[in-house]
Design an enzyme around this catalytic site. Structure first.
Site, PDB file in Angstrom:
ATOM      1  N   CYS A 179      -4.796  27.970 -42.921  1.00 48.69           N
ATOM      2  CA  CYS A 179      -4.122  29.075 -43.597  1.00 48.69           C
ATOM      3  C   CYS A 179      -4.234  30.283 -42.697  1.00 48.69           C
ATOM      4  CB  CYS A 179      -4.791  29.367 -44.927  1.00 48.69           C
ATOM      5  SG  CYS A 179      -4.900  27.928 -45.980  1.00 48.69           S
ATOM      6  N   ARG A 186       0.734  29.147 -39.489  1.00 53.90           N
ATOM      7  CA  ARG A 186      -0.506  28.471 -39.867  1.00 53.90           C
ATOM      8  C   ARG A 186      -0.406  27.770 -41.220  1.00 53.90           C
ATOM      9  NH1 ARG A 186      -4.770  30.524 -36.759  1.00 53.90           N
ATOM     10  NH2 ARG A 186      -6.244  29.658 -38.227  1.00 53.90           N
ATOM     11  N   GLU A 228       8.197  14.533 -37.203  1.00 53.66           N
ATOM     12  CA  GLU A 228       7.624  15.819 -37.609  1.00 53.66           C
ATOM     13  C   GLU A 228       8.683  16.798 -38.121  1.00 53.66           C
ATOM     14  OE1 GLU A 228       5.878  17.774 -34.166  1.00 53.66           O
ATOM     15  OE2 GLU A 228       4.349  18.688 -35.430  1.00 53.66           O
ATOM     16  N   LYS A 245       7.640  13.857 -32.457  1.00 49.43           N
ATOM     17  CA  LYS A 245       8.519  15.028 -32.589  1.00 49.43           C
ATOM     18  C   LYS A 245       9.614  14.769 -33.608  1.00 49.43           C
ATOM     19  CE  LYS A 245       6.878  17.417 -30.971  1.00 49.43           C
ATOM     20  NZ  LYS A 245       5.757  17.981 -30.289  1.00 49.43           N
ATOM     21  N   ASN A 263      -9.541  30.903 -45.240  1.00 47.79           N
ATOM     22  CA  ASN A 263      -8.957  29.852 -44.420  1.00 47.79           C
ATOM     23  C   ASN A 263     -10.055  28.839 -44.139  1.00 47.79           C
ATOM     24  OD1 ASN A 263      -7.717  28.306 -42.390  1.00 47.79           O
ATOM     25  ND2 ASN A 263      -8.394  29.711 -40.805  1.00 47.79           N
ATOM     26  N   GLY A 264      -9.789  27.554 -44.358  1.00 50.58           N
ATOM     27  CA  GLY A 264     -10.801  26.534 -44.086  1.00 50.58           C
ATOM     28  C   GLY A 264     -11.158  25.772 -45.351  1.00 50.58           C
ATOM     29  N   LYS A 284       0.588  24.826 -37.956  1.00 49.47           N
ATOM     30  CA  LYS A 284       0.486  24.873 -36.502  1.00 49.47           C
ATOM     31  C   LYS A 284      -0.938  24.625 -36.020  1.00 49.47           C
ATOM     32  CE  LYS A 284       2.079  25.783 -32.409  1.00 49.47           C
ATOM     33  NZ  LYS A 284       2.875  24.683 -31.818  1.00 49.47           N
ATOM     34  N   GLU A 316       5.269  10.686 -27.961  1.00 49.30           N
ATOM     35  CA  GLU A 316       5.580  12.089 -28.240  1.00 49.30           C
ATOM     36  C   GLU A 316       6.977  12.219 -28.861  1.00 49.30           C
ATOM     37  OE1 GLU A 316       4.290  14.791 -28.579  1.00 49.30           O
ATOM     38  OE2 GLU A 316       5.608  16.417 -28.015  1.00 49.30           O
ATOM     39  N   TRP A 365      -1.788  26.797 -46.360  1.00 49.69           N
ATOM     40  CA  TRP A 365      -1.518  25.370 -46.136  1.00 49.69           C
ATOM     41  C   TRP A 365      -2.525  24.650 -47.031  1.00 49.69           C
ATOM     42  CZ3 TRP A 365      -4.128  20.992 -44.365  1.00 49.69           C
ATOM     43  CH2 TRP A 365      -3.307  19.904 -44.053  1.00 49.69           C
ATOM     44  N   HIS A 383       5.459  -8.240 -29.326  1.00 50.76           N
ATOM     45  CA  HIS A 383       4.243  -8.636 -30.054  1.00 50.76           C
ATOM     46  C   HIS A 383       4.275  -8.174 -31.505  1.00 50.76           C
ATOM     47  CE1 HIS A 383       2.512 -10.143 -26.384  1.00 50.76           C
ATOM     48  NE2 HIS A 383       2.895  -9.027 -25.784  1.00 50.76           N
TER      49      HIS A 383
HETATM   50  O1  M6R Z   1      -3.540  23.249 -31.225  1.00 44.71           O
HETATM   51  P1  M6R Z   1      -3.670  21.819 -30.791  1.00 44.71           P
HETATM   52  O2  M6R Z   1      -2.946  21.556 -29.519  1.00 44.71           O
HETATM   53  O3  M6R Z   1      -5.105  21.375 -30.694  1.00 44.71           O
HETATM   54  O4  M6R Z   1      -2.982  20.979 -31.926  1.00 44.71           O
HETATM   55  C1  M6R Z   1      -2.993  19.586 -31.895  1.00 44.71           C
HETATM   56  C2  M6R Z   1      -1.973  18.993 -32.831  1.00 44.71           C
HETATM   57  O5  M6R Z   1      -2.211  19.424 -34.147  1.00 44.71           O
HETATM   58  C3  M6R Z   1      -0.559  19.373 -32.433  1.00 44.71           C
HETATM   59  O6  M6R Z   1      -0.260  18.987 -31.138  1.00 44.71           O
HETATM   60  C4  M6R Z   1       0.465  18.712 -33.405  1.00 44.71           C
HETATM   61  O7  M6R Z   1       0.444  17.335 -33.242  1.00 44.71           O
HETATM   62  C5  M6R Z   1       1.862  19.279 -33.148  1.00 44.71           C
HETATM   63  N1  M6R Z   1       2.405  19.773 -34.368  1.00 44.71           N
HETATM   64  C6  M6R Z   1       2.832  18.298 -32.606  1.00 44.71           C
HETATM   65  O8  M6R Z   1       4.083  18.855 -32.381  1.00 44.71           O
END
Ligand code: M6R
Length: 606
Positions: free
Chosen positions: A2, A27, A486, A483, A98-99, A601, A479, A74, A502
Site C-alpha cells: 500500500c 503501490r 499480467e 507480461k 502499509n504491510g 508495483k 517474461e 492493495w 513433454h
Molecule cells: O521491485 P521488484 O523488481 O523486486 O519486483 C519484482 C516483481 O514483483 C515484479 O517484477 C513483477 O513481477 C512485475 N509486475 C512484472 O511486470
C-alpha cells in the site's frame, strides 16, 4: 504494497494528500482514503476503487484540517471495500498502514475479549484499538505508540495522527519503507520519496525499527531500542520528480519508449566507451577466486536473473544457482564459501528478495544487488550496488527496469569473465561493442508498432497463449507470458521450446497462439523443429526472428522481423516485441494497463 502519506501543513492538507497518493497509486489501488484533524476532531473520507473515487467524495464533502494522513490500498486482509479502506480510526487516533501485522489475530481476539468492537476485517484496525487502549489508560500519544509498537510483529510502515493534536504525527517503520520529508515549517511522510516530490526534495529515510515523532518544526527519531538517533537528510534525485506520462497514453508505453535512453544511461555507468571495456564498482572480493554465483529475485526481475545465469555460465565459465526469492528464503540451502549472491529488484523493497538477501548474508555470501531505487532497503543492505538507471517505473508491468537490469547484469557477466580469464580482452571489446549497439537497435524497433496493433486484435480472442524460447532466450518466453497475463488477463505460459513435447503440446490446437522467440543462433534449428511440431498440430504461430520467415518451412500467422544482432545482446532486443505484444493486446482489450487488477508495483509483503 500500500502507499501511505502524511502532512503536517500550514494550510488545509487534503489536496496535497491526494496529490501525493496519486504518486503512490502504483503501490496499490483497491481503495483510498484520507483523515485529518479538524478543530481537534478526527474526520475521514474513504472510497472503494481508484483514487478518482476518493476525489469525487472529497469534492462533495471536503475535509479541512492542516494535519492529515492518506492511504492507497492493495488488500491483504479483508476485501477491497470502503469499510476496509484506510485510514482506520477511533475517536482518539487514526492510522494508515502499509504491510502486514502478523500477530493481528491474537491481538484482535484479546481486544475483542476486552470489549473492543471492530468495524473492518483488516489487521490495521488492531493497531487503532491498541493505541486507543493505552491512551485511555492515561498514556500520552507518544508513549502509547511506543508501548504498542513493542507488541506488533510483522512488516509494517505506519502513519498516525491524534484527536486534539494538531501538531503531532508519528511514523514507524519495521520492514516496509518510509521516507520523511522536511518542508518550510511543514513536515511530511511517504512510503517513498516519489510521494513527496511535489512537496520537498529534502528527505530522511527511516531505518529498520525506527519510529519518529514529527512536529511542524522538529523531528525526533528513535531506533529499535528507543534510543534517540540521527538520520541524515538527503536530497531527492531529479529522476524521482519526473513522474508523468508525457505524450503517451499510458506509463507503460512511455516506459517502453524510454528504453533506448535508459539502457544507454545504465550502460554508460558500466562501460568505458573509449577502451571498450567493462568498469564495475569494486565487489570487495577477488572475482577470480569466486566459487559460485547465487541469483535470486521475483517476477520479471527473476527472469532478468535467469538471463544472467546463461551469460555468466557462458562468458565467465562460473557455476550459477538461481531461485525465486520466495523459495530460496525458506529452502535452508547450503551456500558455498567465497560465493557471491546477486539480488535483482526494481523497487529494492520486495519482501521475499530482501529476506533472501539477509539469509545469504548470514550464510557469509558477498552481497551484490542490481536495483533501480538506490535509496531502497535492498540497496542499503548490499555490499555493492549495481544501479540500473531506468528512472522511476510507474507502470505495474515492468519494462524499462527489466532491460536496464539486463544491461547491468551483462556488464557483471563480462566483468566476471575478464576477472576469471574466461574471455580475452579482444572478446570483451567485441561484446562491449555489441552492448553499445543496443539502444540504436531498440530505437529503430520502436519506430513502427502497427504490426503489434494487428496482432493484438487476434491475440485478444485467445483464451490461452504459449510462449517458447530456448537457451538465453528461454527467459524471454517466460517474461512474455508474464507480461501478457499480467495486463491483458489472458492465460499465458512460457516454456523452454524443448519441453513442449513433454506435455504442453497437448494444449495445441487452432485456437492456441504460440509466440516463438527464435533468433538465428546455434539453437535456431532446434527451435524451428519445435515450431514445426506446433504447425503439424494446427497451432497458430507468431514468430519473432532475424531469419527469413520462409526458412521455417511453416505457415506463420505472424512474423516479426528482428534485426540481426550479436547473440549476446539478443535478450535485450527480443524484450521489445515481447513487451509490445502484451501492451497492444491489453490496450485493444481495454484493460487498465498501468494498474492491472489485483497487482501492485512494489510487493513489500510475502
Ligand atoms: O521491485 P521488484 O523488481 O523486486 O519486483 C519484482 C516483481 O514483483 C515484479 O517484477 C513483477 O513481477 C512485475 N509486475 C512484472 O511486470
Amino acid at each position: 504494497m500500500c502507499g501511505i502519506v502524511g502532512i503536517l501543513g500550514l494550510k488545509p492538507v487534503a489536496p496535497d494528500l491526494v496529490d501525493a497518493l496519486r504518486r503512490l497509486e502504483y503501490r496499490g489501488y483497491d481503495s483510498a482514503g484520507i483523515a485529518t484533524v479538524e478543530n481537534g476532531h478526527l474526520d475521514r473520507q474513504r472510497a472503494e476503487g481508484k483514487l478518482r473515487n476518493l476525489e469525487a467524495r472529497l469534492h462533495d464533502a471536503p475535509l479541512s484540517g492542516r494535519t492529515g494522513i492518506g492511504h492507497t490500498r492493495w488488500a491483504t486482509h479483508g476485501r477491497p471495500n470502503e469499510t476496509n479502506a484506510h485510514p482506520h480510526m477511533s475517536k482518539r487516533v487514526s492510522v494508515v498502514h502499509n504491510g502486514i501485522i502478523e500477530n493481528f489475530r491474537e491481538l484482535r481476539t484479546e481486544l475483542q475479549a476486552k470489549g473492543h468492537n471492530f468495524q473492518s476485517d483488516t489487521d490495521t484496525e488492531a493497531v487503532v484499538h491498541l493505541i486507543t487502549e493505552e491512551m485511555d489508560k492515561g498514556l500520552s500519544p507518544v508513549d502509547a505508540v511506543g508501548a504498542v509498537l513493542r507488541k506488533l510483529r510483522g512488516a509494517f510502515a505506519l502513519g498516525i495522527i491524534f484527536a486534539g493534536e494538531d501538531d503531532l504525527m508519528i511514523a514507524a517503520r519495521q520492514g516496509s519503507p518510509l521516507a520523511l520529508g522536511h518542508g518550510l515549517g511543514e513536515m511530511y511522510l511517504g512510503s517513498d520519496a516519489i510521494a513527496l516530490a511535489g512537496l520537498t526534495d529534502r528527505i530522511t529515510y527511516l531505518e529498520e525499527g525506527d519510529w519518529a515523532v514529527m512536529h511542524r518544526d522538529s523531528l525526533q527519531i528513535y531506533d529499535i531500542d528507543a534510543k534517540l538517533v540521527d538520520r541524515p537528510v538527503t536530497k531527492m534525485t531529479d529522476a524521482a520528480r519526473l513522474v508523468d506520462k508525457g505524450n503517451h497514453r499510458h506509463f507503460m508505453a512511455k516506459e517502453i519508449h524510454e528504453q533506448p535512453e535508459m539502457i544507454s544511461h545504465t550502460l554508460a555507468n558500466y562501460l568505458d566507451m573509449a577502451t571498450q571495456t567493462v568498469r564495475l564498482p569494486d565487489i570487495g572480493m577477488d572475482l577470480s577466486k569466486l566459487t559460485r554465483v547465487t541469483i535470486s529475485a521475483c517476477g520479471t526481475a527473476y527472469y532478468a536473473g535467469l538471463v544472467a545465469k546463461y551469460w555468466i555460465e557462458r562468458y565467465a565459465r562460473l557455476p550459477v544457482e538461481i531461485d525465486i526469492a520466495s523459495e530460496l528464503r525458506y529452502r535452508n540451502a547450503p551456500l558455498p564459501k567465497d560465493g557471491l549472491a546477486v539480488f535483482v529488484s526494481q523497487s529494492g523493497e520486495t519482501a521475499d528478495t530482501l529476506a533472501t538477501l539477509r539469509y545469504c548474508k548470514a550464510q557469509g555470501q558477498k552481497i551484490a544487488s542490481v536495483v533501480n531505487v538506490r535509496t531502497s532497503t535492498i540497496a542499503r543492505e548490499s555490499d555493492v550496488v549495481l544501479p540500473t538507471l531506468a528512472g522511476p517505473e510507474i507502470g505495474v508491468a515492468s519494462t524499462k527496469a527489466f532491460t536496464a537490469q539486463l544491461a547491468a547484469l551483462a556488464a557483471l557477466a563480462l566483468a566476471l569473465g575478464r576477472a576469471r580469464g574466461a574471455i580475452t580482452q579482444a572478446e570483451e571489446q567485441c561484446l562491449v561493442r555489441a552492448l553499445m549497439e543496443v539502444p540504436r537497435h531498440i530505437s529503430k524497433m520502436l519506430q513502427d508498432e502497427s504490426n503489434y496493433e494487428r496482432m493484438a486484435h487476434d491475440l485478444s480472442k485467445a483464451k490461452d497463449v504459449l510462449y517458447l524460447g530456448r537457451g538465453v532466450n528461454f527467459p524471454l518466453a517466460l517474461e512474455g507470458a508474464l507480461k501478457l497475463k499480467e495486463i491483458s488477463y489472458i492465460h499465458a505460459e512460457g516454456y523452454a521450446a524443448g519441453e513442449l513435447k513433454h506435455g504442453p503440446i497437448a494444449l495445441i490446437d487452432e485456437n492456441v497462439p504460440v509466440v516463438v522467440v527464435a533468433p538465428q543462433d546455434d539453437l535456431y534449428e532446434k527451435t524451428i523443429s519445435n515450431v514445426q511440431e506446433v504447425a503439424a498440430r494446427g497451432g497458430r504461430i507468431y514468430l519473432m526472428s532475424d531469419a527469413p520467415a520462409e526458412s521455417t518451412g511453416c505457415l506463420l500467422d505472424e512474423y516479426i522481423a528482428m534485426p540481426k544482432v550479436h547473440p549476446f545482446i539478443q535478450p535485450l532486443i527480443y524484450a521489445i516485441p515481447v513487451q509490445l505484444i502484451a501492451y497492444h493486446t491489453a490496450v485493444f482489450m481495454g484493460t487498465d494497463v498501468d494498474q492491472p487488477r489485483n497487482l501492485a508495483k512494489s510487493v513489500t509483503v510475502e
